[in-house]
Enzyme design. Structure first.
Site, PDB file in Angstrom:
ATOM      1  N   HIS A  86       9.886   4.769 -24.927  1.00 20.05           N
ATOM      2  CA  HIS A  86       9.472   3.271 -25.159  1.00 20.05           C
ATOM      3  C   HIS A  86       8.724   2.459 -24.443  1.00 20.05           C
ATOM      4  O   HIS A  86       9.209   1.791 -23.713  1.00 20.05           O
ATOM      5  CB  HIS A  86      10.762   2.735 -25.230  1.00 20.05           C
ATOM      6  CG  HIS A  86      12.092   3.825 -25.631  1.00 20.05           C
ATOM      7  ND1 HIS A  86      12.434   3.529 -27.290  1.00 20.05           N
ATOM      8  CD2 HIS A  86      12.955   4.704 -25.582  1.00 20.05           C
ATOM      9  CE1 HIS A  86      13.333   4.435 -27.372  1.00 20.05           C
ATOM     10  NE2 HIS A  86      13.663   4.846 -27.171  1.00 20.05           N
TER      11      HIS A  86
ATOM     12  N   CYS B 201      44.607 -18.171 -32.021  1.00 23.54           N
ATOM     13  CA  CYS B 201      43.786 -17.959 -30.853  1.00 23.54           C
ATOM     14  C   CYS B 201      42.580 -18.720 -31.811  1.00 23.54           C
ATOM     15  O   CYS B 201      42.417 -20.131 -32.022  1.00 23.54           O
ATOM     16  CB  CYS B 201      43.930 -17.410 -29.325  1.00 23.54           C
ATOM     17  SG  CYS B 201      45.058 -17.098 -28.733  1.00 23.54           S
ATOM     18  N   HIS B 202      42.308 -17.586 -32.202  1.00 21.61           N
ATOM     19  CA  HIS B 202      40.157 -17.847 -32.533  1.00 21.61           C
ATOM     20  C   HIS B 202      39.913 -18.718 -33.275  1.00 21.61           C
ATOM     21  O   HIS B 202      39.100 -18.860 -34.244  1.00 21.61           O
ATOM     22  CB  HIS B 202      40.018 -17.370 -32.188  1.00 21.61           C
ATOM     23  CG  HIS B 202      39.537 -16.630 -30.501  1.00 21.61           C
ATOM     24  ND1 HIS B 202      39.181 -16.500 -29.565  1.00 21.61           N
ATOM     25  CD2 HIS B 202      40.637 -15.582 -30.472  1.00 21.61           C
ATOM     26  CE1 HIS B 202      39.380 -16.857 -28.351  1.00 21.61           C
ATOM     27  NE2 HIS B 202      40.313 -15.356 -28.436  1.00 21.61           N
TER      28      HIS B 202
ATOM     29  N   CYS C 259      41.763  -9.890 -23.724  1.00 19.23           N
ATOM     30  CA  CYS C 259      42.897 -10.603 -24.651  1.00 19.23           C
ATOM     31  C   CYS C 259      44.302  -9.916 -25.147  1.00 19.23           C
ATOM     32  O   CYS C 259      45.068 -10.348 -25.086  1.00 19.23           O
ATOM     33  CB  CYS C 259      41.621 -10.584 -25.760  1.00 19.23           C
ATOM     34  SG  CYS C 259      40.917 -11.825 -26.434  1.00 19.23           S
TER      35      CYS C 259
END
Lengths: 284, 110
Positions: free
Chosen positions: A104, A203-204, A245
Site C-alpha cells: 500500500h 439501555c441504548h 456491556c
C-alpha cells in the site's frame, strides 16, 4: 455542551417532550476538531429504525472536559495509538519480509472511506470486519502471525485506518448479501440476555440520556470506534465494548471476532448510518 | 530503556514578543508506579517513570517539574510562556532508567 444532559434528562421525565424535541438537533451538537473539521453529531435516523427519530453521537453524552479532549488532536490521547499504528504500518513482519506499506504505497490514506462502510460482505458472501481483513492480509501476504482481535496492535492500526474516514458519513450496507447478517444482528440487539435480563435496546434505545447510576447512557453508536476510554487509558474496539456491556448485565459474553459480535457490529453500525465517523474518539 | 517512548510538543510557530502563548507537551510512557505486583509471580514490578521534565528557552529555565509515581501513563503538561526574542525551546524528559529524551522547537517572533 452540557445542555444535552439537561435536554435528554427531560426526555426521560416527560414523554410529551420526547415527541416534541427529539427530531431537533441542539445548537450545541456540533463538534469541531482542530478548529477546522466540523463533525455533525446528530442526524435523522436511518429508515430501518422504528423507535428513534434522531441518531446522536456518544460525544454529546460526555462531560465538557471529555468532549474538549476530542476537539484537538494533540489533546486527544487516541493519537498516541495512531502513532503506534503508523509505526506498525511501516514495520516489516513475517516470512515475506513485507510491511503494510510494501504493497500500500500510497499510505493509509488509500483507505479513506473504508471504515465508514465496515463491516461488509466479501465476494464469498461472508461478513468481514476490518480486523479480519488486516489479519488475512498479515497471514496471506506477509506470512505473519495474526494479531489478537482487540489488543493494542490491532486497535492502533484500525484507529489509524479509521482516522482516514473521519468526517465521512457512516454508510454500511444492510441489504442484499448483508441482509441475513443484519437480521441476525437485529435479533441479538433486541434479545434479553444475562442475569439482569436486559437487551441492548433496554439501555441504548429505550433509556438513552438517562443516568444508570453514575453513567450517562448513550445510544451506543459505534461511529467513534475504536475509541480511547479514560477508564482504561487505551483504545477500545467495538467487540471489546460489546463484551463489557454483556458483563455489566451479567451475561456470558460472546467471543470477540465471533459470528454473533460480527452480526451485532453490522447492525449497530447500521443504526448510525448518516452519523459522521469520529474515529478515533474519546469517551469515559 | 522503556519501550514506546515518544515525546510530543505543540507550540505556535510564531509568538508575539511579551505576550503569553500556550505550550502543550506529552510523552508516551507507561509510568510504572512501582506499587503493582506481577500477577503471576507476586513480585513487585520495579518503578519506571519519568521523574523530571524541564523546558529551557535559549538557556533560560522556563519550567522544571519533578514527577512522582502517582502521575498516570503518558504524562501531559500544558503551560504558558512569554518570550522577548526568537529562539529555541528545548524540552527534556528524564527517565528513572537514566534515559533522557529531548526535543527542540523553534519559536519565531512575528
Amino acid at each position: 455542551m452540557g445542555m444535552y444532559l439537561l435536554k435528554t434528562t427531560a426526555f426521560a421525565a416527560g414523554l410529551a417532550l420526547v415527541a416534541g424535541s427529539a427530531a431537533v438537533a441542539g445548537e450545541d451538537s456540533t463538534l469541531t476538531i482542530n478548529g477546522d473539521l466540523t463533525i455533525s453529531t446528530a442526524a435523522a435516523a436511518p429508515s430501518h429504525l422504528e423507535n428513534i427519530d434522531e441518531v446522536v453521537s456518544g460525544w454529546l453524552f460526555r462531560t465538557d472536559e471529555t468532549q474538549s479532549l476530542q476537539m484537538d488532536d494533540f489533546d486527544n490521547p487516541s493519537f498516541v495509538f495512531v502513532d503506534i499504528g503508523i509505526d506498525l504500518w511501516e514495520a516489516v513482519d513475517g516470512t515475506e519480509g513485507k510491511s503494510c506499506s510494501s504493497c500500500h504505497t500510497d499510505g493509509p490514506e488509500e483507505f479513506a472511506g473504508l471504515t465508514a462502510t465496515m463491516p461488509r460482505v466479501d465476494a464469498d458472501g461472508n461478513l468481514e470486519t476490518l480486523t479480519e481483513i488486516i489479519n488475512r492480509e498479515r497471514v496471506e501476504k506477509m506470512g505473519a502471525e495474526p494479531w489478537k482481535y482487540s489488543k493494542t496492535k490491532m486497535a492502533s492500526l484500525t484507529a489509524l485506518i479509521g482516522l482516514q474516514s473521519r468526517g465521512m458519513p457512516v454508510n454500511v450496507a444492510i441489504d442484499g448479501a448483508a441482509a441475513p447478517y443484519w437480521e441476525r444482528g437485529k435479533e441479538l440487539y433486541y434479545t434479553r440476555v444475562g442475569q439482569l435480563d436486559i437487551a441492548c435496546s433496554g439501555c441504548h434505545e429505550d433509556n438513552y440520556g438517562v443516568m444508570i447510576r453514575a453513567d450517562h447512557l448513550s445510544q451506543g453508536q459505534t461511529n467513534g470506534f475504536p475509541t480511547y476510554r479514560l477508564k482504561n487509558a487505551k483504545m477500545n474496539t467495538t467487540h471489546a465494548r460489546f463484551k463489557g456491556c454483556m458483563k455489566n448485565i451479567r451475561a456470558t459474553p460472546y467471543a470477540e471476532g465471533g459470528d454473533e459480535f460480527k452480526a451485532l457490529e453490522l447492525y449497530v453500525a447500521s443504526r448510525g448510518n448518516g452519523l459522521t465517523v469520529e474515529t478515533p474518539s474519546v469517551r469515559n | 530503556m522503556a519501550s514506546g517512548v515518544k515525546p510530543r510538543v505543540k507550540t505556535p510557530k510564531k509568538a508575539t514578543a511579551g505576550e503569553a502563548f500556550t505550550i502543550k507537551t506529552l510523552i508516551s510512557h507507561k509510568m510504572e508506579s512501582g506499587q503493582r505486583k506481577d500477577k503471576k509471580t507476586g513480585e513487585l514490578i520495579p518503578r519506571s517513570i519519568i521523574n523530571r521534565f524541564t523546558c529551557e528557552f535559549n538557556g533560560t529555565s522556563v519550567i522544571d517539574i519533578s514527577i512522582e509515581p502517582a502521575v498516570s501513563t503518558n504524562p501531559y503538561f500544558q503551560f504558558d510562556a512569554v518570550v522577548q526574542e526568537a529562539g529555541d525551546m528545548v524540552f527534556t524528559w528524564y527517565d528513572d532508567d537514566g534515559s533522557v529524551y529531548d526535543t527542540t522547537k523553534s519559536v519565531a517572533i512575528g
